[in-house]
Design an enzyme around this catalytic site. Sequence first.
Site, PDB file in Angstrom:
ATOM      1  N   PHE A   1     -17.531 -12.895 -43.810  1.00  0.00           N
ATOM      2  CA  PHE A   1     -17.764 -14.087 -43.000  1.00  0.00           C
ATOM      3  C   PHE A   1     -17.675 -15.354 -43.851  1.00  0.00           C
ATOM      4  O   PHE A   1     -17.975 -15.331 -45.043  1.00  0.00           O
ATOM      5  CB  PHE A   1     -19.156 -14.032 -42.358  1.00  0.00           C
TER       6      PHE A   1
ATOM      7  N   SER B   1     -19.946  -5.819 -36.199  1.00  0.00           N
ATOM      8  CA  SER B   1     -21.324  -6.290 -36.346  1.00  0.00           C
ATOM      9  C   SER B   1     -21.434  -7.435 -37.337  1.00  0.00           C
ATOM     10  O   SER B   1     -20.515  -7.707 -38.119  1.00  0.00           O
ATOM     11  CB  SER B   1     -22.233  -5.139 -36.783  1.00  0.00           C
ATOM     12  N   CYS B   2     -22.582  -8.099 -37.306  1.00  0.00           N
ATOM     13  CA  CYS B   2     -22.898  -9.186 -38.239  1.00  0.00           C
ATOM     14  C   CYS B   2     -23.123  -8.674 -39.646  1.00  0.00           C
ATOM     15  O   CYS B   2     -23.330  -9.463 -40.559  1.00  0.00           O
ATOM     16  CB  CYS B   2     -24.198  -9.862 -37.822  1.00  0.00           C
ATOM     17  N   ASP B   3     -23.177  -7.355 -39.806  1.00  0.00           N
ATOM     18  CA  ASP B   3     -23.517  -6.781 -41.095  1.00  0.00           C
ATOM     19  C   ASP B   3     -22.303  -6.830 -42.018  1.00  0.00           C
ATOM     20  O   ASP B   3     -21.230  -6.342 -41.686  1.00  0.00           O
ATOM     21  CB  ASP B   3     -23.959  -5.326 -40.893  1.00  0.00           C
TER      22      ASP B   3
ATOM     23  N   ASN C   1     -27.040  -4.487 -33.682  1.00  0.00           N
ATOM     24  CA  ASN C   1     -26.469  -5.763 -33.238  1.00  0.00           C
ATOM     25  C   ASN C   1     -26.359  -5.851 -31.721  1.00  0.00           C
ATOM     26  O   ASN C   1     -25.633  -6.686 -31.197  1.00  0.00           O
ATOM     27  CB  ASN C   1     -25.064  -5.994 -33.837  1.00  0.00           C
TER      28      ASN C   1
END
Lengths: 379, 379
Positions: A148, B326-328, B369
Amino acid sequence: MTPKIAQFLAEQKPATPCLVVDLSCVRTQYHALHGALPSSRIHYAVKANPAPAILRELHALGSFFDIASPGEIDICLEAGIPAQKLSFGHTVKNVRSIAYAHQKGLTLYAFDCLEELEKLAEHAPGCEVFCRLGVVNTGAQWPLSRKFGTTPESAFTLLQKAHELGLKPVGLSFHVGSQQTNTEAYGDAIAQAAGIYHRLKKQGITLDFINMGGGFPTYYNSPIPSIDQFGQAITKAMNTHFPDTAPRILLEPGRYMVGSAGVVHTEVVLASRRGGGDGDPRWVYLDIGRFGGLAETEGESIRYTFQTPHDEETSGTSPCILAGPSCDSMDVLYEKNLIPLPDEIKAGDRINILATGAYVSTYCSTGFNGFPPLDEYYI
Amino acid sequence: MTPKIAQFLAEQKPATPCLVVDLSCVRTQYHALHGALPSSRIHYAVKANPAPAILRELHALGSFFDIASPGEIDICLEAGIPAQKLSFGHTVKNVRSIAYAHQKGLTLYAFDCLEELEKLAEHAPGCEVFCRLGVVNTGAQWPLSRKFGTTPESAFTLLQKAHELGLKPVGLSFHVGSQQTNTEAYGDAIAQAAGIYHRLKKQGITLDFINMGGGFPTYYNSPIPSIDQFGQAITKAMNTHFPDTAPRILLEPGRYMVGSAGVVHTEVVLASRRGGGDGDPRWVYLDIGRFGGLAETEGESIRYTFQTPHDEETSGTSPCILAGPSCDSMDVLYEKNLIPLPDEIKAGDRINILATGAYVSTYCSTGFNGFPPLDEYYI
């Protein structure tokens, strides 16, 4: 472990494995963070633990929330949280998720590339957007990859582009890495964000906030800075880089808010030297492992503290390899960093794993090896 | 991908992510393995994919089953499989699981240490037991750790001890590692098991079988030996080490039986160079990742094949980093081994991931998530 959790375990004797969370700890953490950075706005990272009891508790305290999917939007709305208090901080969203969030009334969205910005312009027209910067994660025990975030130059361009697309460019965000123990990490990232902020201001775009993500650590078994020390480092950096008017601070704590509030209660399935000699480490198999919720032991990065019934009176401890209950040979928690446990440890003993309130219940598999997900209690 | 799966996807257009399994492939695999080792008894490793449709299919073909927990016992019994056809091949079981299996009528159990043997003697008195040997896993793409198995010397002692405890010592087992591509791996392990077999025979204990576990590979994207080549290597080693009467062969295939039968159907959420230059790899984010079922991409050990809608007509391909939804930040599938994908790839495209019938559905998280578990179709 809090007295409340100890009492619950002693009285209820719940089946293992289970997670028990003391909601009063969540309140304490919220107040401490708010005290350390009084002018900040706190968006709890729902992914850390989406239990409705936690969401309601934090909502009552005035918290905002950061969500990652339509599933998390629903769980927040069902907990009585208005859509205006939700941010969609995930930079990667399919168009159906964006449209769903827009329809439900969410107004604030993250992005880190042109393609995502275009999706937002089409499916959440007129929304507020903030751009995520990629920053170095030195000092984090669970560092984030390059998955990100974008470059300062690209953020500068994209936030202007957002304006052209009819969106409202309102902020910059960064994440210094989860379980970050270096207070200076925030200063470096704030300096970078400030550079873009001031350049955009000259272009007529004044951002409302800098979103500093999460990363504040939970105590596992080695010292961490206090939240006040983080607050001081952040305040100092903000004063340095924004000598006149400063943008608002947004925070997205997850682990910090709930990690220390939870205890995993587990049972020893087997303890054996398994054909090895007396000098070999024992293998201790628990009824929870990497696929039952303790996914953050991958690479042995997060090192939990273990409490056993023999800690007070033991003839001695010896180093143990800790493994999970599944047939999967990757389901080993600690093999390089051996855990000293009392020699008395045997099958049937109950062990508490401290500071497991965050990133446990949701990592749990649906039923690997036929084991059901762990039970959860919020008290 | 089989024509049946291709037709299903074209006609049904199921929501993504989902797993589609062609049961006729499972039949083909069963017959091929049975043909390669006709005198063996096949115990399907339920953990690879416990879908009732698969269990019923294999039961109809005459298969036995290997289970790892009470949950897997229940799912087998509900599928109409009698308890006598189930083996409890997991060496680590809590006493409640042993008692439950015993009560349900299971007669065959694995162990690899004295402590487990004592638990079996108490909670499944009189049962049949086999001892798991630890063997070297050279050549396996998903090698097993030292989590299971004991030394030859200890196995020799423990199988005699089993007899003393009133249990029936009936076999030895080993596992050469999952996705094993070296046919010789079985020969070395058989030699070791044969040594113990012959020593025990002199003590008056004649074992019924050698259980060779699973490990037979699935084709992902590099050549693998045929099942007949494995059959020949095993037969040759058995003839060498058991010139007179030989014990029966038991097999516990999991991945081999269902891996090639399944396809994960996924959608591209975002494709972007994310501020990088033209020479930088693109990031392609799918709606399934490490926490949605593709756990075996950990360490990039299992490398799947990807089919895109642009494969036939593309202006060119370029190397991509593949990541989950996912944000992971750990949710990255391939970052070191870049995947060449057509330049036309964009958000909304549907991609098929081949040979994903094993070890996907059950690794899926309960809702990390806020993403629900993937849908499954057995056709």
